[in-house]
Motif scaffolding. Structure first.
Motif, PDB file in Angstrom:
ATOM      1  N   SER A 148      28.106   8.030   3.406  1.00  0.00           N
ATOM      2  CA  SER A 148      28.348   7.660   2.017  1.00  0.00           C
ATOM      3  C   SER A 148      29.690   8.184   1.531  1.00  0.00           C
ATOM      4  CB  SER A 148      27.217   8.198   1.134  1.00  0.00           C
ATOM      5  OG  SER A 148      25.978   7.651   1.505  1.00  0.00           O
ATOM      6  N   LEU A 149      30.058   9.393   1.941  1.00  0.00           N
ATOM      7  CA  LEU A 149      31.355   9.935   1.557  1.00  0.00           C
ATOM      8  C   LEU A 149      32.488   9.036   2.028  1.00  0.00           C
ATOM      9  CD1 LEU A 149      30.807  13.729   2.317  1.00  0.00           C
ATOM     10  CD2 LEU A 149      30.961  12.668   0.068  1.00  0.00           C
ATOM     11  N   ARG A 150      32.405   8.559   3.271  1.00  0.00           N
ATOM     12  CA  ARG A 150      33.440   7.670   3.803  1.00  0.00           C
ATOM     13  C   ARG A 150      33.518   6.379   2.993  1.00  0.00           C
ATOM     14  NH1 ARG A 150      31.255   9.167   8.963  1.00  0.00           N
ATOM     15  NH2 ARG A 150      29.999   7.274   8.950  1.00  0.00           N
ATOM     16  N   ALA A 151      32.355   5.765   2.756  1.00  0.00           N
ATOM     17  CA  ALA A 151      32.334   4.468   2.084  1.00  0.00           C
ATOM     18  C   ALA A 151      32.927   4.559   0.682  1.00  0.00           C
ATOM     19  CB  ALA A 151      30.900   3.934   2.027  1.00  0.00           C
ATOM     20  N   TYR A 152      32.549   5.569  -0.083  1.00  0.00           N
ATOM     21  CA  TYR A 152      33.008   5.656  -1.466  1.00  0.00           C
ATOM     22  C   TYR A 152      34.412   6.221  -1.580  1.00  0.00           C
ATOM     23  CZ  TYR A 152      28.495   4.134  -3.054  1.00  0.00           C
ATOM     24  OH  TYR A 152      27.377   3.373  -3.281  1.00  0.00           O
ATOM     25  N   ALA A 170      26.986   1.586  -7.885  1.00  0.00           N
ATOM     26  CA  ALA A 170      26.685   2.097  -6.538  1.00  0.00           C
ATOM     27  C   ALA A 170      26.732   0.974  -5.509  1.00  0.00           C
ATOM     28  CB  ALA A 170      25.319   2.778  -6.524  1.00  0.00           C
ATOM     29  N   LEU A 171      26.177  -0.184  -5.839  1.00  0.00           N
ATOM     30  CA  LEU A 171      26.218  -1.316  -4.914  1.00  0.00           C
ATOM     31  C   LEU A 171      27.622  -1.885  -4.799  1.00  0.00           C
ATOM     32  CD1 LEU A 171      22.912  -3.234  -5.793  1.00  0.00           C
ATOM     33  CD2 LEU A 171      23.309  -1.520  -4.023  1.00  0.00           C
ATOM     34  N   ALA A 172      28.371  -1.868  -5.900  1.00  0.00           N
ATOM     35  CA  ALA A 172      29.741  -2.380  -5.852  1.00  0.00           C
ATOM     36  C   ALA A 172      30.608  -1.561  -4.910  1.00  0.00           C
ATOM     37  CB  ALA A 172      30.348  -2.382  -7.258  1.00  0.00           C
ATOM     38  N   GLY A 173      30.322  -0.258  -4.788  1.00  0.00           N
ATOM     39  CA  GLY A 173      31.105   0.591  -3.909  1.00  0.00           C
ATOM     40  C   GLY A 173      30.969   0.239  -2.442  1.00  0.00           C
ATOM     41  N   VAL A 174      29.900  -0.485  -2.083  1.00  0.00           N
ATOM     42  CA  VAL A 174      29.729  -0.934  -0.692  1.00  0.00           C
ATOM     43  C   VAL A 174      29.730  -2.463  -0.635  1.00  0.00           C
ATOM     44  CG1 VAL A 174      28.539   1.141   0.091  1.00  0.00           C
ATOM     45  CG2 VAL A 174      27.211  -0.719  -0.922  1.00  0.00           C
TER      46      VAL A 174
END
Length: 569
Positions: free
Chosen positions: A154-158, A266-270
């Motif tokens: 999650s850290l990488r994705a955001y 939260a969904l927009a971040g991925v």
């Protein structure tokens, strides 16, 4: 939103407002906050001071009264000292379309009376962005606490999602990644230095930094997970009768803690913002009928879940399964928002409950059985225990992972349990009518909690059976991350309903809320600006109305920003 008239002449220092219309429309952001109507009241409360400051020179004189009959528009940008909890730029005021100097004349009047149309203006509804969520968490002082709970995936994705849009938040995420990578390193990363670098670096260069710091992983950083083919048709209009209104009743409690507003960002971040209805469908399945043979659903349950998600039935299981795989990096963010909200309200004198679920450990607040977190082992739950103020823990019956009691004792967690310890567990037997053990730590729980343990254990076991064993949101998914997330969200909604309605007459428990409202039918009408849920009049409707559980829920992300409204009939 429309507010009441502005203050009287005595409150505005000689300015009389005959009619005032206040309209507040959010531009961007991720949450209206716990009390949206308070935004209008803040504007009303701030208006007299703003007008007095603007007309200070005119009010200081002894000239004749001046009346302005044309509409005057005041644009207020929230964030000044008059807005509690805000630390942004001071409030700005702009008057239009009447030139005030021309309207007031050359001589400064002694008092001004005018007709005003007041609006806090904004453009059309903005798409959710992850930066808004992380920025709001930083403003509330919870960003670092949330980041500490996130896994590296999650850290990488955001970190990549926030590059450019919010380099400061991205720097905090990268700093945590570096801290974890430098085990025992003498130099800790500085988010301020990283933010300065990210602000000057290009996205590709910053993305290379992310990859170099985090090492190899299953797919390229920032690359979305594959989606299943086909489309899910959104429901734009019409009316449908659903067997259970319970999924709709979860929206209000989840909106109060900011969870509902966090889903879109939260969904927009991925890159899954458009898949929000699938998240809603999974959430609905958690409070509808039990799944037969672990995977079969009733037709009425499928129709109710589709209505709650704003979709045409049925929701394809293959799309839901693919969504469960793709959304995995976003789920710890939602879990963290939920956990921090419960931890904020926990009294350290009250115990927490811990039980095994077969694939991990579930931690809940004993008072009301509010869920906090679901993790693979004891070590992953310790940050939540610390956020709650290091309270005593009652370990209930369940398939605990080996070494759980030993890990609790080594972390100096005061615990009490009826679970028979393993050889080598550092525990001591208590003199009680049934076998009980406590950890051999410096702190020990109050022995009086021994009398409360059986009742707490029964309530927690009932919740686990109903929401974990009997109901499956995504039965075909190989990974249980989405299953755990919607279980926590559904349990929190049910616990809030039970606490609101029955805490004064019985021990609040989410299971009665599930059972008592499972068959509350409703008629759902879809309109361009709202989704209207009409439930039958009766005792249950009266209780919900009296408890404030039928309040409007604005800007529901999976309904395209429409407002969810409730009525009886």
């Amino acid at each position: 939103m429309t507010g009441p008239p502005a203050r009287t002449a005595e409150e505005t220092g000689g300015i009389t407002v005959h009619r005032c219309t206040v309209t507040v429309v959010r531009r961007g952001g991720w949450s209206w906050g716990p009390d949206p109507r308070a935004l209008v009241q803040n504007v009303i409360d701030t208006l007299p001071e703003l007008l007095a400051d603007h007309f200070a020179q005119q009010l200081a004189g002894d000239g004749p009264d001046v009346e302005i009959t044309e509409p005057v528009t005041v644009t207020v940008r929230p964030g000044g000292p008059g807005w509690p909890g805000r630390t942004r730029a001071p409030t700005e005021v702009r008057f239009a379309p009447v030139p005030l100097a021309e309207a007031l004349g050359e001589e400064p009047p002694g008092a001004v009376s005018f007709e005003e149309s007041f609006a806090a203006t904004a453009g059309p509804r903005a798409e959710p962005v992850a930066a808004a969520l992380f920025g709001e968490l930083a403003e509330r002082g919870e960003l670092d606490a949330l980041i500490a709970l996130l896994p590296e995936e999650s850290l990488r994705a955001y970190a990549l999602a926030l590059l450019g849009a919010d380099d400061a938040a991205a720097a905090h995420l990268l700093a945590e990644l570096v801290r974890r990578a430098r085990t025992g390193g003498p130099v800790e990363p500085q988010p301020g230095h990283l933010a300065a670098y990210l602000g000057s670096a290009g996205r590709e260069e910053a993305a290379r930094l992310v990859r170099s710091l985090t090492g190899p992983h299953d797919r390229a950083a920032g690359e979305p997970a594959p989606r299943a083919g086909g489309t899910v048709a959104a429901r734009a209009g019409g009316e449908v009768r659903v067997r259970s209104a319970l999924p709709f009743l979860l929206a209000g409690p989840l909106a109060r803690i900011g969870y509902l507003d966090a889903i879109g960002p939260a969904l927009a971040g991925v890159e899954l913002a458009e898949e929000a209805p699938l998240f809603a469908a999974a959430l609905a399945y958690k409070v509808l009928g039990a799944t037969a043979r672990g995977w079969r659903r009733g037709e009425q349950d499928s129709e109710a879940a589709a209505a709650f998600a704003g979709l045409e039935p049925p929701v394809p299981e293959e799309r839901l399964t693919a969504f469960a795989r793709a959304v995995r990096p976003a789920l710890p963010v939602l879990d963290g928002v939920l956990a921090l909200s419960v931890c904020r309200g926990h009294d350290p004198a009250d115990p927490l409950l811990l039980t095994g679920t077969g694939d991990g450990l579930l931690l809940v607040d004993a008072q009301g059985v509010f869920p906090i977190a679901w993790a693979a082992d004891t070590a992953a739950l310790l940050p939540y225990w610390r956020e709650c103020g290091r309270p005593p823990v009652l370990v209930c019956d369940g398939p605990l992972p080996p070494g759980s009691l030993r890990e609790l004792a080594s972390a100096d967690v005061p615990f009490l349990t009826g679970v028979r310890p393993l050889r080598g567990d550092p525990v001591a037997r208590l003199p009680w009518r049934t076998p009980l053990w406590t950890g051999t730590t410096r702190r020990r729980p109050d022995p009086r909690l021994a009398a409360e343990l059986p009742g707490h254990a029964d309530r927690l076991a009932g919740l686990v059976t109903a929401l974990v064993t009997e109901r499956r949101a995504v039965p075909l998914a190989r990974d249980a991350a989405l299953e755990r997330t919607v279980t926590l969200a559904a349990a929190l909604g049910l616990s809030t309903i039970a606490w609101t309605l029955w805490r004064d007459r019985e021990i609040p428990d989410p299971l009665p809320a599930l059972n008592r409202f499972a068959d509350l039918e409703a008629t759902v009408r879809f309109e361009p600006a709202a989704v209207r849920v009409r439930v039958p009049m009766g005792r249950r409707h009266a209780d919900l109305l009296r408890g404030g559980l039928l309040a409007d829920v604005p800007d529901v992300v999976w309904l395209g920003g429409r407002t969810l409204t409730f009525s009886g009939g």
